[in-house]
Structures are given as structure tokens and as C-alpha cells.
Write a protein that holds these residues in place. Sequence first.
Motif, PDB file in Angstrom:
ATOM      1  N   ALA A 104      55.789  33.591  81.914  1.00  0.00           N
ATOM      2  CA  ALA A 104      55.970  32.700  80.753  1.00  0.00           C
ATOM      3  C   ALA A 104      57.455  32.618  80.382  1.00  0.00           C
ATOM      4  O   ALA A 104      57.964  31.542  80.046  1.00  0.00           O
ATOM      5  N   ALA A 105      58.153  33.756  80.475  1.00  0.00           N
ATOM      6  CA  ALA A 105      59.597  33.784  80.153  1.00  0.00           C
ATOM      7  C   ALA A 105      60.385  32.968  81.180  1.00  0.00           C
ATOM      8  O   ALA A 105      61.321  32.246  80.821  1.00  0.00           O
ATOM      9  N   ALA A 106      59.991  33.067  82.470  1.00  0.00           N
ATOM     10  CA  ALA A 106      60.688  32.308  83.525  1.00  0.00           C
ATOM     11  C   ALA A 106      60.530  30.804  83.290  1.00  0.00           C
ATOM     12  O   ALA A 106      61.504  30.049  83.387  1.00  0.00           O
ATOM     13  N   TRP A 107      59.308  30.368  82.975  1.00  0.00           N
ATOM     14  CA  TRP A 107      59.065  28.935  82.714  1.00  0.00           C
ATOM     15  C   TRP A 107      59.888  28.466  81.512  1.00  0.00           C
ATOM     16  O   TRP A 107      60.542  27.417  81.551  1.00  0.00           O
ATOM     17  N   THR A 108      59.869  29.259  80.434  1.00  0.00           N
ATOM     18  CA  THR A 108      60.621  28.907  79.223  1.00  0.00           C
ATOM     19  C   THR A 108      62.120  28.822  79.534  1.00  0.00           C
ATOM     20  O   THR A 108      62.803  27.897  79.089  1.00  0.00           O
ATOM     21  N   GLY A 109      62.618  29.769  80.321  1.00  0.00           N
ATOM     22  CA  GLY A 109      64.029  29.758  80.729  1.00  0.00           C
ATOM     23  C   GLY A 109      64.356  28.530  81.569  1.00  0.00           C
ATOM     24  O   GLY A 109      65.423  27.932  81.420  1.00  0.00           O
ATOM     25  N   GLY A 110      63.427  28.151  82.445  1.00  0.00           N
ATOM     26  CA  GLY A 110      63.618  26.967  83.284  1.00  0.00           C
ATOM     27  C   GLY A 110      63.741  25.700  82.453  1.00  0.00           C
ATOM     28  O   GLY A 110      64.650  24.886  82.670  1.00  0.00           O
ATOM     29  N   VAL A 111      62.835  25.553  81.482  1.00  0.00           N
ATOM     30  CA  VAL A 111      62.890  24.378  80.591  1.00  0.00           C
ATOM     31  C   VAL A 111      64.187  24.404  79.778  1.00  0.00           C
ATOM     32  O   VAL A 111      64.839  23.369  79.589  1.00  0.00           O
ATOM     33  N   ALA A 112      64.578  25.599  79.327  1.00  0.00           N
ATOM     34  CA  ALA A 112      65.822  25.737  78.538  1.00  0.00           C
ATOM     35  C   ALA A 112      67.036  25.279  79.348  1.00  0.00           C
ATOM     36  O   ALA A 112      67.915  24.587  78.820  1.00  0.00           O
ATOM     37  N   THR A 113      67.080  25.626  80.648  1.00  0.00           N
ATOM     38  CA  THR A 113      68.237  25.205  81.471  1.00  0.00           C
ATOM     39  C   THR A 113      68.259  23.682  81.642  1.00  0.00           C
ATOM     40  O   THR A 113      69.323  23.083  81.671  1.00  0.00           O
ATOM     41  N   VAL A 114      67.067  23.064  81.754  1.00  0.00           N
ATOM     42  CA  VAL A 114      67.003  21.595  81.860  1.00  0.00           C
ATOM     43  C   VAL A 114      67.548  20.969  80.579  1.00  0.00           C
ATOM     44  O   VAL A 114      68.359  20.028  80.614  1.00  0.00           O
ATOM     45  N   VAL A 158      72.676  22.821  88.484  1.00  0.00           N
ATOM     46  CA  VAL A 158      71.685  23.522  87.633  1.00  0.00           C
ATOM     47  C   VAL A 158      70.311  22.886  87.816  1.00  0.00           C
ATOM     48  O   VAL A 158      69.305  23.579  88.023  1.00  0.00           O
ATOM     49  N   LEU A 159      70.254  21.541  87.757  1.00  0.00           N
ATOM     50  CA  LEU A 159      68.959  20.843  87.831  1.00  0.00           C
ATOM     51  C   LEU A 159      68.301  20.959  89.201  1.00  0.00           C
ATOM     52  O   LEU A 159      67.075  20.943  89.298  1.00  0.00           O
ATOM     53  N   SER A 160      69.090  21.072  90.272  1.00  0.00           N
ATOM     54  CA  SER A 160      68.473  21.086  91.605  1.00  0.00           C
ATOM     55  C   SER A 160      68.310  22.493  92.166  1.00  0.00           C
ATOM     56  O   SER A 160      67.531  22.699  93.096  1.00  0.00           O
ATOM     57  N   MET A 161      69.044  23.481  91.603  1.00  0.00           N
ATOM     58  CA  MET A 161      69.024  24.802  92.240  1.00  0.00           C
ATOM     59  C   MET A 161      68.736  25.971  91.317  1.00  0.00           C
ATOM     60  O   MET A 161      68.379  27.044  91.798  1.00  0.00           O
ATOM     61  N   LEU A 162      68.866  25.803  90.012  1.00  0.00           N
ATOM     62  CA  LEU A 162      68.567  26.929  89.117  1.00  0.00           C
ATOM     63  C   LEU A 162      67.270  26.666  88.344  1.00  0.00           C
ATOM     64  O   LEU A 162      66.337  27.481  88.380  1.00  0.00           O
ATOM     65  N   SER A 163      67.199  25.498  87.677  1.00  0.00           N
ATOM     66  CA  SER A 163      65.989  25.157  86.906  1.00  0.00           C
ATOM     67  C   SER A 163      64.720  25.219  87.764  1.00  0.00           C
ATOM     68  O   SER A 163      63.718  25.814  87.340  1.00  0.00           O
ATOM     69  N   PRO A 164      64.703  24.630  88.996  1.00  0.00           N
ATOM     70  CA  PRO A 164      63.470  24.654  89.791  1.00  0.00           C
ATOM     71  C   PRO A 164      62.984  26.073  90.104  1.00  0.00           C
ATOM     72  O   PRO A 164      61.788  26.349  90.080  1.00  0.00           O
ATOM     73  N   ILE A 165      63.937  26.980  90.394  1.00  0.00           N
ATOM     74  CA  ILE A 165      63.557  28.357  90.752  1.00  0.00           C
ATOM     75  C   ILE A 165      62.890  29.040  89.559  1.00  0.00           C
ATOM     76  O   ILE A 165      61.843  29.676  89.692  1.00  0.00           O
ATOM     77  N   LEU A 166      63.489  28.883  88.372  1.00  0.00           N
ATOM     78  CA  LEU A 166      62.905  29.495  87.169  1.00  0.00           C
ATOM     79  C   LEU A 166      61.535  28.886  86.859  1.00  0.00           C
ATOM     80  O   LEU A 166      60.585  29.599  86.538  1.00  0.00           O
ATOM     81  N   LEU A 167      61.441  27.556  86.973  1.00  0.00           N
ATOM     82  CA  LEU A 167      60.159  26.883  86.696  1.00  0.00           C
ATOM     83  C   LEU A 167      59.084  27.349  87.681  1.00  0.00           C
ATOM     84  O   LEU A 167      57.943  27.611  87.294  1.00  0.00           O
ATOM     85  N   LEU A 168      59.441  27.483  88.955  1.00  0.00           N
ATOM     86  CA  LEU A 168      58.466  27.913  89.968  1.00  0.00           C
ATOM     87  C   LEU A 168      58.068  29.371  89.782  1.00  0.00           C
ATOM     88  O   LEU A 168      56.912  29.734  90.045  1.00  0.00           O
ATOM     89  N   LEU A 169      58.991  30.220  89.323  1.00  0.00           N
ATOM     90  CA  LEU A 169      58.644  31.618  89.038  1.00  0.00           C
ATOM     91  C   LEU A 169      57.624  31.712  87.900  1.00  0.00           C
ATOM     92  O   LEU A 169      56.927  32.714  87.760  1.00  0.00           O
ATOM     93  N   GLY A 170      57.536  30.646  87.102  1.00  0.00           N
ATOM     94  CA  GLY A 170      56.540  30.587  86.026  1.00  0.00           C
ATOM     95  C   GLY A 170      55.125  30.301  86.523  1.00  0.00           C
ATOM     96  O   GLY A 170      54.173  30.349  85.742  1.00  0.00           O
TER      97      GLY A 170
END
Length: 322
Positions: free
Chosen positions: A62-72, A97-109
Motif C-alpha cells: 500500500a505504501a509503494a502504491w501511494t509513493g508511486g502516485v505521489a511521484t506522478v 520519473v514517469l517512465s522509470m520510477l513511478s511505474p516501479i513503485l506502482l507495480l510494487l503495490g
Amino acid sequence: MGDGMAGMHHHGGVPGPYTLSTALTWSPDWVFLLGGLAGLLLYWAGAVRLWRRGDRWSAGRAAAWTGGVATVLLTTCTGLNDYGMVLFSAHMLQHMVLSMLSPILLLLGAPITLTLRALHPAGKGRTGPRELAVKLLHSRYVRVVSHPAFTIPLFIASLYGLYFTPLFDTLMGSRVGHVAMMVHFLAVGLVFFWPIMGVDPGPHRPGFVMRILELFMGMPFHAFFGVAVMMAGHLLVDTFAHPPAVLGAAPLADQQIAGGITWAFGEIPTAIVLIALVFQWSRSEDRQARRRDRAADRDGDAELTAYNAYLASLDTRSRQAG
């Protein structure tokens, strides 16, 4: 002022000299703000539904998904988005950030796993949202767009095909083009890292060694692109040819910074993905070891039962003989 300024009207313009505080000022892009909030709301609603049911759902996910949305949101709803319309370096930071950091955090969610667990089956013979999601997951379309033979070339073409052709200037000339490009960056990152991360179910689930190879197949092209942008002796795109005077930016020097950002950024997601893969690998080894132990215990029990039965049969036979 060049094409870059054409897209500026939807924000508050350039928020003065380029500093960290001005880059982080609130400047919402409503497409991403509403999309991000919807993503948070749906995810947390699913997680809460599982917790209420007494099922487990990892707080880390849940924290990874929230972090992913926050980076977007930090990339698209702050002053960085305004600077990204007039400075190549700011735009490239958004892209990375949008192509290489946000996706990883969102997928870890693990959003697909959460969706499938939170939605109730529709019942025998009926088709509900859960059944539609499963059908989509098994569809030929998803099989194609998540296959490495598609995702790796797409990941590479998103860099070279965009910045080394007139396509970038065309997209930056309109608000719709700019938003579409940002959505594309995020989508490409998601389909590239989805089979590699392997947290969620999907049509392609190669072994861990193959996943690491897939990760490293895309990265050299990424690094080479960064170096090519850094070393270019002329401006690659017209959009950033005339930055506002208030920024005091030299276009070619700013383009070199953009290349440097691209080149350096490849290390961050590679490290995160490798750590995640090693962690998953060790957990899967533990699970297999536990499964083997349980099977051995069961085999041992079966042998013992058979031996006891054999002794009992001998005992019966000796009694009958007696």
C-alpha cells in the motif's frame, strides 16, 4: 518564444527563476490530479475491503502504491511541469520519473492482485467486473503488449523515436499532445517493468535470471541515448530553443544537463528492481524449501503408516497361526 510557450497557457506561466522551491510550487494539471486521486481512492478502498474481511494485505504494498502516485503528482502537478514546457532538463526529469520510477513503485503495490482479491466473483454463469478483469488479463492483446519482444523495443523507441524526430515538437505544440506524451511515458514504463517485476500475475512470467536479462537488455540503449544527448553539438528539438530570459538558461548547456539526467537516472530503477528481484527470489526459494519439507514429512508419515500396517498384518497372521 518558440513552441514551448504555446503549451504554457494552461498553467500559471514560468514561476520565476528555476529553484527547488519554485519547482515544487503547487500547479495542478487536472488530468493527472484527478487520475492520481482516483487511483489512490480505488486502491485504498480495495485494501480496506480485504482488511475488513480479515484477509491480509501488506502495508508495504500500500505504501509503494501511494509513493508511486505521489511521484506522478509531484512530476505533473507542481512548478516542475511548468518548467518542463520551456527547459529540456526539467522535461527530461519528468520523463525519467514517469517512465522509470513511478511505474516501479506502482507495480510494487501489486494493483492487479489487489483488484482480483477485492472484487467478488459474480456467481455461476454471470460476468461481473472480476470476470472481465480476468478475461482482459488472459486476452491476446495483453499477451502481446506485455511480451518482451514488444516492451523492450517500445521502451527504446520511446526515447529515440521521440527526441530524434519532429514528433516531440509536434506534441509539445498543444496541451493534448503534452498530456498524451506524459501518459505514454507512464504506460511504457508500466508495460516494460510489469513482466520484470513479476509481483502481479501476467501472461509472461519468466524465471528470475531471464527477468534480470530483460532489465539489462533495455538499459544500455537508455544509457547510450543519454550520452548522445549530452554530446550533441546542436539543438535536438526546437521547443526549448528560446527559454524565457528570466531563467538565464543557455539552450545547448541545458540540453547537456538533460542528457546527463537521462544517463544517470538509469542506475536508480535498475538498483530498485534488482533489490526487489533478489528479495522475491529468496522468498520463492524459501517457499519451495518449505514445500519440499512438507512433502518429505508427508512421505515419512506415509512410510511410517505403511510400516505400522505391515507390523499389524504380521501380528494378525502370527495370532491366526497360533
